[in-house]
Design a protein around this motif. Structure first.
Motif, PDB file in Angstrom:
ATOM      1  N   CYS B  29       0.850  -1.198   0.000  1.00 57.19           N
ATOM      2  CA  CYS B  29       0.000   0.000   0.000  1.00 57.19           C
ATOM      3  C   CYS B  29       0.882   1.243   0.000  1.00 57.19           C
ATOM      4  CB  CYS B  29      -0.947   0.001   1.183  1.00 57.19           C
ATOM      5  SG  CYS B  29      -0.175  -0.393   2.758  1.00 57.19           S
ATOM      6  N   SER B  30       1.949   1.154   0.765  1.00 59.65           N
ATOM      7  CA  SER B  30       2.839   2.302   0.873  1.00 59.65           C
ATOM      8  C   SER B  30       3.495   2.605  -0.470  1.00 59.65           C
ATOM      9  CB  SER B  30       3.884   2.004   1.945  1.00 59.65           C
ATOM     10  OG  SER B  30       4.918   2.911   1.899  1.00 59.65           O
ATOM     11  N   VAL B  31       4.032   1.562  -1.109  1.00 56.38           N
ATOM     12  CA  VAL B  31       4.694   1.780  -2.400  1.00 56.38           C
ATOM     13  C   VAL B  31       3.693   2.271  -3.436  1.00 56.38           C
ATOM     14  CG1 VAL B  31       5.916   0.645  -4.281  1.00 56.38           C
ATOM     15  CG2 VAL B  31       6.509   0.112  -1.941  1.00 56.38           C
ATOM     16  N   ALA B  32       2.518   1.650  -3.457  1.00 57.43           N
ATOM     17  CA  ALA B  32       1.505   2.043  -4.440  1.00 57.43           C
ATOM     18  C   ALA B  32       1.090   3.486  -4.238  1.00 57.43           C
ATOM     19  CB  ALA B  32       0.294   1.124  -4.335  1.00 57.43           C
ATOM     20  N   CYS B  33       0.942   3.871  -2.968  1.00 55.91           N
ATOM     21  CA  CYS B  33       0.537   5.246  -2.661  1.00 55.91           C
ATOM     22  C   CYS B  33       1.610   6.229  -3.100  1.00 55.91           C
ATOM     23  CB  CYS B  33       0.281   5.376  -1.163  1.00 55.91           C
ATOM     24  SG  CYS B  33       0.010   7.054  -0.608  1.00 55.91           S
ATOM     25  N   ASN B  34       2.854   5.912  -2.785  1.00 56.53           N
ATOM     26  CA  ASN B  34       3.953   6.799  -3.165  1.00 56.53           C
ATOM     27  C   ASN B  34       4.015   6.970  -4.673  1.00 56.53           C
ATOM     28  OD1 ASN B  34       4.782   7.108  -0.524  1.00 56.53           O
ATOM     29  ND2 ASN B  34       6.153   5.361  -0.615  1.00 56.53           N
ATOM     30  N   GLN B  35       3.826   5.852  -5.369  1.00 57.98           N
ATOM     31  CA  GLN B  35       3.909   5.883  -6.825  1.00 57.98           C
ATOM     32  C   GLN B  35       2.748   6.680  -7.417  1.00 57.98           C
ATOM     33  OE1 GLN B  35       6.384   3.191  -8.362  1.00 57.98           O
ATOM     34  NE2 GLN B  35       6.478   5.096  -9.478  1.00 57.98           N
ATOM     35  N   GLU B  36       1.571   6.450  -6.881  1.00 56.32           N
ATOM     36  CA  GLU B  36       0.382   7.103  -7.428  1.00 56.32           C
ATOM     37  C   GLU B  36       0.416   8.604  -7.176  1.00 56.32           C
ATOM     38  OE1 GLU B  36      -2.294   5.526  -8.985  1.00 56.32           O
ATOM     39  OE2 GLU B  36      -3.142   7.511  -9.353  1.00 56.32           O
ATOM     40  N   ASN B  37       0.900   8.977  -6.001  1.00 56.48           N
ATOM     41  CA  ASN B  37       0.811  10.382  -5.615  1.00 56.48           C
ATOM     42  C   ASN B  37       2.105  11.159  -5.810  1.00 56.48           C
ATOM     43  OD1 ASN B  37      -1.998  10.664  -4.583  1.00 56.48           O
ATOM     44  ND2 ASN B  37      -1.316   8.982  -3.291  1.00 56.48           N
ATOM     45  N   ASN B  38       3.020  10.621  -6.612  1.00 55.45           N
ATOM     46  CA  ASN B  38       4.246  11.339  -6.960  1.00 55.45           C
ATOM     47  C   ASN B  38       5.012  11.818  -5.742  1.00 55.45           C
ATOM     48  OD1 ASN B  38       3.482  11.045  -9.574  1.00 55.45           O
ATOM     49  ND2 ASN B  38       2.788  13.144  -9.838  1.00 55.45           N
ATOM     50  N   MET B  39       5.212  10.925  -4.814  1.00 56.93           N
ATOM     51  CA  MET B  39       5.924  11.342  -3.611  1.00 56.93           C
ATOM     52  C   MET B  39       7.373  11.671  -3.953  1.00 56.93           C
ATOM     53  SD  MET B  39       4.060  11.461  -0.925  1.00 56.93           S
ATOM     54  CE  MET B  39       2.953  12.317  -1.966  1.00 56.93           C
ATOM     55  N   PRO B  40       7.899  12.722  -3.358  1.00 56.97           N
ATOM     56  CA  PRO B  40       9.269  13.127  -3.679  1.00 56.97           C
ATOM     57  C   PRO B  40      10.279  12.051  -3.299  1.00 56.97           C
ATOM     58  CG  PRO B  40       8.441  14.362  -1.809  1.00 56.97           C
ATOM     59  CD  PRO B  40       7.294  13.618  -2.375  1.00 56.97           C
ATOM     60  N   ILE B  41      11.387  12.065  -3.990  1.00 52.66           N
ATOM     61  CA  ILE B  41      12.392  11.021  -3.847  1.00 52.66           C
ATOM     62  C   ILE B  41      13.642  11.619  -3.236  1.00 52.66           C
ATOM     63  CG2 ILE B  41      14.017   9.711  -5.251  1.00 52.66           C
ATOM     64  CD1 ILE B  41      11.487   9.096  -7.033  1.00 52.66           C
ATOM     65  N   PHE B  42      14.089  11.036  -2.164  1.00 55.49           N
ATOM     66  CA  PHE B  42      15.298  11.532  -1.532  1.00 55.49           C
ATOM     67  C   PHE B  42      16.293  10.393  -1.376  1.00 55.49           C
ATOM     68  CE2 PHE B  42      11.952  14.363   0.142  1.00 55.49           C
ATOM     69  CZ  PHE B  42      12.411  15.531  -0.420  1.00 55.49           C
ATOM     70  N   GLU B  43      17.554  10.753  -1.351  1.00 58.05           N
ATOM     71  CA  GLU B  43      18.586   9.735  -1.231  1.00 58.05           C
ATOM     72  C   GLU B  43      18.463   8.980   0.078  1.00 58.05           C
ATOM     73  OE1 GLU B  43      22.593  10.999  -1.813  1.00 58.05           O
ATOM     74  OE2 GLU B  43      22.091  11.899  -3.738  1.00 58.05           O
ATOM     75  N   ASP B  44      18.212   9.716   1.126  1.00 55.84           N
ATOM     76  CA  ASP B  44      18.075   9.080   2.426  1.00 55.84           C
ATOM     77  C   ASP B  44      16.766   9.553   3.027  1.00 55.84           C
ATOM     78  OD1 ASP B  44      18.215   7.988   4.853  1.00 55.84           O
ATOM     79  OD2 ASP B  44      19.973   9.081   5.554  1.00 55.84           O
ATOM     80  N   ASP B  45      15.826   8.649   3.087  1.00 61.24           N
ATOM     81  CA  ASP B  45      14.518   9.047   3.597  1.00 61.24           C
ATOM     82  C   ASP B  45      14.310   8.554   5.016  1.00 61.24           C
ATOM     83  OD1 ASP B  45      12.174  10.431   3.212  1.00 61.24           O
ATOM     84  OD2 ASP B  45      11.875   9.587   1.234  1.00 61.24           O
ATOM     85  N   SER B  46      15.401   8.443   5.761  1.00 60.26           N
ATOM     86  CA  SER B  46      15.248   7.852   7.089  1.00 60.26           C
ATOM     87  C   SER B  46      14.940   8.889   8.161  1.00 60.26           C
ATOM     88  CB  SER B  46      16.511   7.082   7.460  1.00 60.26           C
ATOM     89  OG  SER B  46      17.605   7.957   7.519  1.00 60.26           O
ATOM     90  N   ASP B  47      14.883  10.156   7.784  1.00 64.58           N
ATOM     91  CA  ASP B  47      14.443  11.171   8.745  1.00 64.58           C
ATOM     92  C   ASP B  47      12.918  11.102   8.799  1.00 64.58           C
ATOM     93  OD1 ASP B  47      14.113  13.226  10.414  1.00 64.58           O
ATOM     94  OD2 ASP B  47      15.186  14.714   9.237  1.00 64.58           O
ATOM     95  N   VAL B  48      12.438  10.130   9.558  1.00 62.79           N
ATOM     96  CA  VAL B  48      11.013   9.794   9.502  1.00 62.79           C
ATOM     97  C   VAL B  48      10.099  10.980   9.828  1.00 62.79           C
ATOM     98  CG1 VAL B  48       9.263   8.198  10.333  1.00 62.79           C
ATOM     99  CG2 VAL B  48      11.598   7.422  10.006  1.00 62.79           C
ATOM    100  N   PRO B  49      10.409  11.783  10.859  1.00 65.34           N
ATOM    101  CA  PRO B  49       9.487  12.889  11.135  1.00 65.34           C
ATOM    102  C   PRO B  49       9.408  13.921  10.017  1.00 65.34           C
ATOM    103  CG  PRO B  49      10.930  12.499  13.002  1.00 65.34           C
ATOM    104  CD  PRO B  49      11.461  11.693  11.880  1.00 65.34           C
ATOM    105  N   LYS B  50      10.379  13.961   9.136  1.00 64.74           N
ATOM    106  CA  LYS B  50      10.299  14.913   8.035  1.00 64.74           C
ATOM    107  C   LYS B  50       9.936  14.222   6.722  1.00 64.74           C
ATOM    108  CE  LYS B  50      13.203  18.695   9.525  1.00 64.74           C
ATOM    109  NZ  LYS B  50      14.538  19.192   9.574  1.00 64.74           N
ATOM    110  N   ARG B  51       9.609  12.965   6.803  1.00 68.20           N
ATOM    111  CA  ARG B  51       9.335  12.196   5.597  1.00 68.20           C
ATOM    112  C   ARG B  51       8.037  12.658   4.942  1.00 68.20           C
ATOM    113  NH1 ARG B  51       9.219   5.951   6.747  1.00 68.20           N
ATOM    114  NH2 ARG B  51      11.468   5.935   6.564  1.00 68.20           N
ATOM    115  N   VAL B  52       8.066  12.718   3.627  1.00 69.62           N
ATOM    116  CA  VAL B  52       6.848  13.095   2.906  1.00 69.62           C
ATOM    117  C   VAL B  52       6.235  11.830   2.320  1.00 69.62           C
ATOM    118  CG1 VAL B  52       5.889  14.507   1.080  1.00 69.62           C
ATOM    119  CG2 VAL B  52       7.821  15.325   2.386  1.00 69.62           C
TER     120      VAL B  52
END
Lengths: 417, 278, 184, 645
Positions: B29-52
């Motif tokens: 669900c997470s991957v599908a949602c990210n793909q569908e909604n054009n979620m921004p891509i970052f090299e390191d997305d482990s800053d969870v509280p700032k994650r989009v």
């Protein structure tokens, strides 16, 4: 190049001439902080808020604390103005210029902080262009209210500040300027009245209503928060307006404001603090007994992590200062107790604002999550402290070049003769 | 006859039921949602509280209160709950976030979905502070799509700019798309068009069910009225006495979300409430 | 006094006119009023000669209801065949247009005046099929694009669309004006 | 005419300025400019629009052959949808297809191995170089020093196997998978008929977290839920499967095999059940003597009553099945464990587990498995077919050293740790770009990359000896020769002689160890799996903060154990085993793991797996115990003793 050097020299002399060594050091620090402010301000405005430690859970940080504190303490301006101009308590006249200036700066930097806090500062005018006013008379969003009231009140403060500038010894020689300054002083009560009216709204909204209206967040939700914030601003603001000229006087080693004015201000502050204290106790009681359980939370469970119940205890301890030392004549008339009283008053207000924000955001929204923490980054510190140092610099500049303390000028004038 | 069909009144009220007994935490669900909604891509997305990300796959364990081996684990897909609020007399029904926005960037649609228009958003983040579900995310950094990743972007969802709030809208752009297609086929009734958001469409175990809450025959309505259904931290649901509930609702607004979690596991039911004195 | 007014207003009027002209020209180019129109097209003659009042002949829809926008050269050559006669006496017979020769059938040599911003989901199909209870269409192409049927060129008739225009229509027709109706 | 005075100039100038200003304002320019400024600062990327359509595709790169429907906008694929379920690798195929670090042309190494410096070469040059090297090896009679490591048993893997075998080498290996492990241990992989079981006894197999064919398992799980199938999960951590199972049997780390011995012991002695497997007598004697229930109970931490109860339920169920293969995407189990668990199936005559073989996949090389090949094998030429043994294998460091001496060819769409040590990298495709008999390609090939099937066929055509290995020249035709699954004819054997030593060593394994008191066990985060997912940014977006948070990899340790070692949440620790140490790991205290256990997430710590996957956390396999199992030829990940400081 020579030209630049000359200009620099003139400025340097103008600023540092005749200052003591300590003042010079202080000035260097303040200028350094202001320079840092400019550097990091550019970074934040151009590359965004990613550089702060704010995040999706800890939505707001140092700058909103600054806002809450500045607006809360700047609230002394309207209280003092109201008492002076409407009740005609002329004893407050010597302090009013300083009060208005501090109020003006508090609001100015509230705007600055708010601007930094916006993700899209260029769209700040949307708040006026597309206000969330709903269909009623009163706006739906507390922030809309803040936007409008804050701007209007800021304009009033500008008007109130103009006579102080016009009374500059060079300007006042012009007969038109003197006339304008005179009549503005006479008509200032209208401004004070309007200012008080407006202040009631934004003090309530930014200081309290904004948080109290968040009905889905039991940490904040409180319908009476709005009114409590107004009382808080009046109580803490007057303390703050007393404290600042007092410190200035101590540093300058001159009597900038007569002691009786200080005493009166302290008395007013102490008196309002009684109301605020009662209100605050009532608010805590209501939150703990009625509101938090209504939102499915236990009041004490919401306090924890780094910003635990100690903040509440500290606030209560600080309350003791103004309540005891400012209300009992015996203590108030001793200078040191008066100072402790007003300092504690300011401290109590600042602590309450800090706890609103830090404790409110750190409390978890989900049962399986823990308390979060917030450690401002260098950018946030630099901008916050830089703003404060600019405020101090402006205050110092006004002391140096403008008749901020009429009492002082008066005395010096007498000495000459 | 034909004219009768052209009904502009919206009947839909979209809602979701997530069966946690069926959710295996696979993260599709997470991957599908990210793909569908054009979620921004970052090299390191482990800053969870700032994650989009609109959909957060939250790992829930009861290990705060339980010791090994009496522990349990569950994954809880959390998106925007599309709160309704309730009419408390003093305030009309409004989600917690909508009433606070100073620039009317967020609004409740006729179908009950809370919209968020980033081009109107000034980035004050007041709505984030108001949201009890941490469902709104802020673009702390400029949304980046490195190189050829740009090619996988969905045209139905605009890419937001830095410094604005974005959030899950139950993929309502898919509904618009479906409506378009239906109109092309001659179906003009907006209420005849159904759709499935990306997360519900990809869920391999069918744990996420999406549908119309106003339609009492729909699967989602049946699920949400079952006794396994629960709403996250919405404690007013626990009050069974209708009189008392009504009194409370008159006193104060409640979030009243439209996403229901279904579970028969008592520990998980406990975890969805703030337990007293825990 | 009169002299003062003259001295003031003469340059005032001249400069108003000059700056108005320059600025408007600039605005037009910003608004793509001069969007690349590599091929001239006479709407009026096509409508009159062939009776193609229906704009959908060229500005049609895809299968899934999405609007095609400007036609492709293939749509032109479907009538103006590439091997047709260059001149004929029959005014109704479509002739070969040499200007099409340099284009492929898939080319779309016309720019769009009224491009929707990315975050707007506007469905021509939904808007154009909406009807009143008595069967009249709620909107026509001309409502937004102006009376193209009478135009003899590819110039934009109405100015750049702003959100207010959409909202005016929605309000007048008692349609929902919620953000999510058009925005994602 | 009056003379024009200075004051008049002011009037003229004022008129001009005001006129210009009003003209500018009335033209609407400032408002447009303001709007432009607002739009300009928004500065967002607008995806290229196009006609929307859906294209069907079947994956040829995963063994399950996921069927997906791809949403297209013009020529761009924007979304993978699937009604039948899709495995994580296929779900990520879109991100692979449009990965900014796709390899676009064949690459030739420049500089030392591991430096990651490559120069583009043409296909002809690359193939020529490989073929000349390979031809000379074959003519020298060193054909057996050519080896290949496949990622999985998909068609690519089968073609590679055929190619290498045709060249005269027996050295074809697969990354350890459920099929390869069970095939090596049992002589055939197990085909589970999960749909019809009513009792599932799983020994650490995280059935719903990616184990086996993950898309199918999700479907099976819903069937179990609706039918009320009883699932009993023996597990060391409270995994999702353990949590969703009807019963969770918490066992001490790595003792699943012992639990299986115990249950088998009980079924043989208590229930008088028999197995038809070869050497059953020998085997039953061994476990009855060596693993009395009391000892099993003390090793596993499961009480004797519980073992008996499980044995009773298991034997009484209508159609029970016991499942082995610990882990989810990265599966691992010792042969003793696989045999013991399969023994349970044979004891109760389970109809739900049957041994199968694939005609095109032998799983039999010169060595038992990948790790034993790395340890003992010598090769002068190595093909890596989409595989990443340097990262995946416990002996990755050894492999690196051997690869430095050999000629290595890697067939990969993106860079990985192993390809970094290759001499030639041949760019292959994602499944969206490759054609299948049923479906055309979804998107066109990325630059010069080619289908792995075509690459292998082209390679075989370029080598004298393997010219006739394939009867076709086109990858699409290779679908005709897909391996057929058949029931394994051979009877399964307990192979007691081979695994006896390992079983004997168990005592030592679980004995108290003063120096290395803790067990390190691998756990997996959703989508990350065994590390394959980490190159994809949308996988990074779903990693839980209790696994990887702000660049810190967290290991899970039980609270009590944490207290014992004075650990606090988020504290940095160093994990040491006999093979080395891992630093820069941080503690997450949770009671979801058993005491005295360090639950270490797999899948992190890549060296060069694109900018998204590299240099994040550490790879626990570097310090895992490297005792290679005699039958499966892989190391046991679950028997690592560690200490922390």
């Amino acid at each position: 190049m020579e030209m630049l050097k000359k200009i620099f020299k003139t400025c340097y002399d103008g600023i540092f001439e005749g200052t003591s060594k300590n003042t010079k050091i202080a000035l260097y620090v303040l200028f350094a902080l202001s320079a840092l402010f400019i550097i990091f301000a550019i970074q934040i405005l151009f590359w965004g808020l990613g550089y702060t430690d704010m995040d999706n859970n800890f939505t707001w940080g140092a700058w909103i604390i600054g806002d809450l504190g500045l607006v809360g303490l700047g609230g002394g301006a309207f209280t003092t103005g109201y008492i002076l101009y409407i009740f005609r308590v002329d004893k407050l006249r010597p302090i009013i210029n300083s009060t208005v200036l501090i109020g003006f700066m508090c609001y100015l930097f509230t705007f600055v902080f708010l601007l930094f806090d916006l993700g899209q500062p260029l769209r700040c005018w949307f708040g006026f262009a597309y206000p969330n006013w709903g269909s009623g008379v009163y706006p739906v969003s507390m922030l809309t209210e803040v936007f409008f009231c804050l701007s209007f009140y800021f304009m009033i403060l500008v008007v109130e500040l103009i006579p102080t500038i016009l009374e500059h010894k060079v300007l006042i020689k012009n007969k038109y300027v003197a006339m304008i300054a005179h009549y503005m002083h006479l008509l200032m009560w209208t401004m004070a009245a309007a200012g008080t009216f407006l202040s009631f709204f934004h003090q309530g909204s930014l200081g309290g209503g904004m948080w109290g209206a968040l009905y889905a967040k039991p940490v904040w939700y409180s319908p009476t928060f709005f009114f409590m914030a107004i009382v808080a601003a009046m109580a803490g603001g007057t303390s703050f307006m007393t404290l600042m000229p007092y410190i200035a006087g101590k540093i300058m080693k001159k009597e900038v404001v007569p002691m009786e004015t200080f005493q009166l201000m302290a008395r007013i502050s102490g008196f309002i603090f009684i109301f605020y204290f009662v209100f605050r106790i009532f608010d805590i009681y209501k939150s703990a007994v009625v509101l938090a359980p209504m939102g499915g939370r236990e009041y004490l469970d919401m306090w924890g992590g780094y910003y635990g119940i100690w903040m509440l205890v500290l606030e209560m301890l600080l309350f003791a200062g103004p309540l005891i030392f400012l209300n009992i004549k015996k203590f108030r008339e001793q200078e040191k107790f008066m100072v402790i009283g007003i300092s504690c008053g300011v401290g109590a207000i600042v602590t309450s604002k800090l706890s609103v924000l830090l404790h409110g955001f750190s409390a978890p929204n989900f049962p399986w999550k823990g308390f979060t923490a917030y450690t401002p980054t260098i950018q946030e510190w630099a901008i916050t402290l830089g703003c404060f140092s600019i405020m101090i610099l402006i205050y110092m500049a006004f002391i140096k070049w403008f008749p901020l303390f009429p009492h002082l000028e008066h005395n010096e004038h007498d000495a000459h003769h | 006859m034909e004219e009768k069909k052209i009904e502009i009144k919206m009947k839909r009220k979209w809602g979701m039921a997530i069966d946690l007994d069926k959710c295996t935490g696979c993260g599709k669900c997470s991957v599908a949602c990210n793909q569908e909604n054009n979620m921004p891509i970052f090299e390191d997305d482990s800053d969870v509280p700032k994650r989009v990300a609109f959909l957060e796959l939250m790992k829930v364990t009861n290990d705060k209160n339980a010791k090994f081996p009496d522990v349990k684990t569950a994954y809880l897909p959390k998106m925007c709950m599309q709160c309704e609020g309730n009419d408390s007399g003093k305030h009309k029904a409004d989600p917690p976030c909508v009433s606070v926005c100073p620039a009317v960037a967020t609004d409740v649609g006729d179908d009950g979905v809370v919209s968020q228009i980033w081009s109107r958003c000034i980035g004050c983040r007041y709505c984030q502070a108001a949201c009890p579900y941490e469902a709104r995310v802020f673009n702390w950094w400029k949304p980046e799509y490195e190189g050829s990743f740009k090619k996988s972007l969905n045209t139905d969802v605009s890419v937001a700019s830095r410094g604005t709030i974005v959030k899950c809208t139950f993929c309502s752009h898919i509904w618009k798309r479906e409506r378009d297609a239906a109109t092309a086929k001659g179906i003009l009734d907006i209420n005849a068009v159904m759709y499935t958001p990306a997360c519900a469409a990809i869920c391999p175990t069918g744990a996420i069910v999406f549908g119309d809450l106003n339609d009492h025959e729909s699967e989602v309505s049946k699920l949400t009225t079952s006794n396994r259904a629960m709403r996250l931290t919405n404690s007013i649901d626990d009050i069974k006495d209708p009189e008392k509930k009504k009194a409370l609702l008159n006193k104060k607004q409640f979030a009243n979300p439209k996403v229901y979690y279904l579970t028969s596991q008592s520990w998980l039911r406990d975890m969805m409430r703030f337990k007293k004195n825990s | 006094m009169g002299r003062s007014l003259l001295l003031f207003f003469t340059p005032f009027i001249i400069f108003t006119w000059i700056f108005f002209g320059i600025s408007q020209k600039g605005c037009d180019s910003v608004m793509q009023a001069d969007a690349a129109k590599q091929l001239p097209f006479n709407h009026q003659s096509h409508v009159e000669k062939y009776g193609t009042e229906d704009c959908q002949t060229c500005h049609g829809y895809e299968e899934n209801g999405r609007f095609k926008g400007t036609p492709s050269v293939g749509d032109c050559t479907s009538c103006h065949a590439r091997d047709a006669v260059l001149n004929s006496n029959d005014p109704l017979e479509p002739k070969r247009k040499p200007m099409l020769d340099s284009f492929k059938d898939t080319d779309r040599p016309w720019g769009s005046f009224a491009k929707q911003p990315d975050l707007v989901y506007f469905s021509h199909k939904v808007v154009m099929t909406a009807k009143y209870e008595d069967g009249r269409l709620k909107s026509r192409c001309g409502s937004c694009h102006g009376d193209k049927a009478l135009s003899t060129d590819t110039k934009m008739l109405k100015g750049k669309m702003l959100m207010g225009q959409c909202m005016d229509c929605h309000t007048a027709l008692k349609l929902s004006n919620k953000c999510a109706v058009c925005h994602d | 005419m009056k003379k024009i005075e200075r004051k008049d100039f002011l009037k003229l100038g004022g008129g001009a300025v005001l006129g210009g200003l009003s003209g500018w304002v009335f033209s609407g320019a400032p408002f447009l400019g303001f709007q432009w400024l607002a739009e300009w600062t928004q500065d967002q990327y607008v995806p290229v629009k196009g006609f929307e359509k859906y294209v069907q595709a079947v994956s040829d790169s995963c063994p399950a052959g996921c069927k997906v429907s791809v949403r297209m906008i013009g020529e761009r694929a924007v979304k993978i949808e699937s009604k039948d379920g899709v495995c994580p690798a296929c779900h990520n195929a879109l991100q692979l297809t449009y990965h900014p670090e796709r390899i676009s042309t064949p690459l030739k190494r420049k500089g030392d191995k591991g430096d990651g410096k490559f120069v583009p070469v043409t296909w002809e040059e690359a193939i020529k170089e490989i073929s000349s090297k390979m031809n000379s090896l074959i003519t020298e009679g060193k054909a057996n020093s050519i080896a290949a490591i496949n990622k999985n048993e998909s068609l690519n893997g089968q073609l590679m196997e055929k190619f290498i075998k045709a060249a005269g080498s027996n050295n074809v290996y697969y990354e350890p998978s459920l099929k390869s492990l069970t095939s090596s241990a049992l002589g055939g992989y197990i085909n589970y008929d999960f749909a019809n079981t009513d009792y599932v006894l799983s020994f650490g197999a995280k059935l719903v977290e990616g184990w086996g064919s993950s898309a199918d398992m999700q479907k099976v799980f819903t069937q179990w839920k609706s039918k009320g199938t009883k699932i009993v999960q023996a597990d060391t951590v409270c995994s999702m499967t353990a949590s969703l199972a009807s019963e969770w049997v918490p066992v001490k780390p790595g003792t699943e095999a012992v639990l299986a011995f115990g249950i088998a012991n009980y079924l043989i002695t208590g229930k008088r059940l028999n197995s038809t497997g070869e050497e059953f007598g020998k085997w039953s004697q061994l476990i009855i003597n060596k693993f009395p229930l009391a000892k099993v109970a003390s090793y596993t931490g499961v009480s004797e009553e519980r073992i008996k109860q499980i044995g009773d339920e298991f034997s009484k169920a209508k159609n029970p099945v016991a499942v082995s293969g610990k882990g989810a995407h990265g599966v691992n189990a010792s042969s003793a464990e696989i045999i013991a668990v399969y023994c349970l199936n044979t004891l109760v005559k389970s109809r739900a587990a049957s041994l199968m073989t694939n005609s095109s996949v032998s799983y039999k090389g010169e060595f038992a498995g990948l790790d034993s090949f790395i340890k003992d094998g010598n090769f002068s030429m190595l093909f890596l077919n989409n595989s990443d043994p340097v990262y995946k294998s416990v002996l990755g460091e050894e492999l690196k050293k051997k690869m430095e001496k050999a000629f290595v060819v890697s067939i990969n769409p993106i860079m990985n740790d192993s390809a970094n040590y290759a001499d030639i990298i041949l760019p292959s495709l994602s499944f969206l770009e490759s054609e299948t008999p049923e479906n055309k390609t979804v998107v066109s090939n990325f630059k010069e990359s080619k289908d792995a099937k075509d690459i292998i066929i082209a390679l075989s055509k370029s080598i004298d000896k393997t010219k006739d290995a394939f009867s076709f020249t086109n990858g699409i035709d290779s679908f005709k020769v897909t391996g057929k699954e058949t029931a394994s004819g051979a009877k399964f054997s307990f192979n007691v002689d081979k695994i006896k030593n390992d079983i004997d060593a168990l005592d030592k394994k679980f004995a108290a160890n003063a120096e290395y008191p803790l067990f390190m066990i691998p756990v997996e985060a959703p989508l990350v799996g065994d590390g394959d997912g980490l190159a994809f940014p949308y996988v990074l977006k779903s990693i839980d903060p209790t696994v990887f948070y702000k660049g810190k990899l967290l290991v899970q340790i039980n609270r009590e154990t944490g207290k014992k070692y004075g650990l606090s949440e988020n504290e940095s620790i160093v994990i040491r085993s006999t093979r080395g140490k891992l630093d820069k790991v941080y503690v997450h205290l949770t009671d979801t793991v058993a005491p005295d256990t360090v639950a270490m997430p797999l899948g992190f710590g890549h060296e060069s797996y694109t900018v998204y996957g590299s240099k994040k956390g550490v790879n626990p396999k570097k310090i895992m115990a490297a005792d290679v199992d005699p039958l499966t030829g892989t190391a046991d990940w679950w028997s690592t003793r560690v200490k922390i400081s």
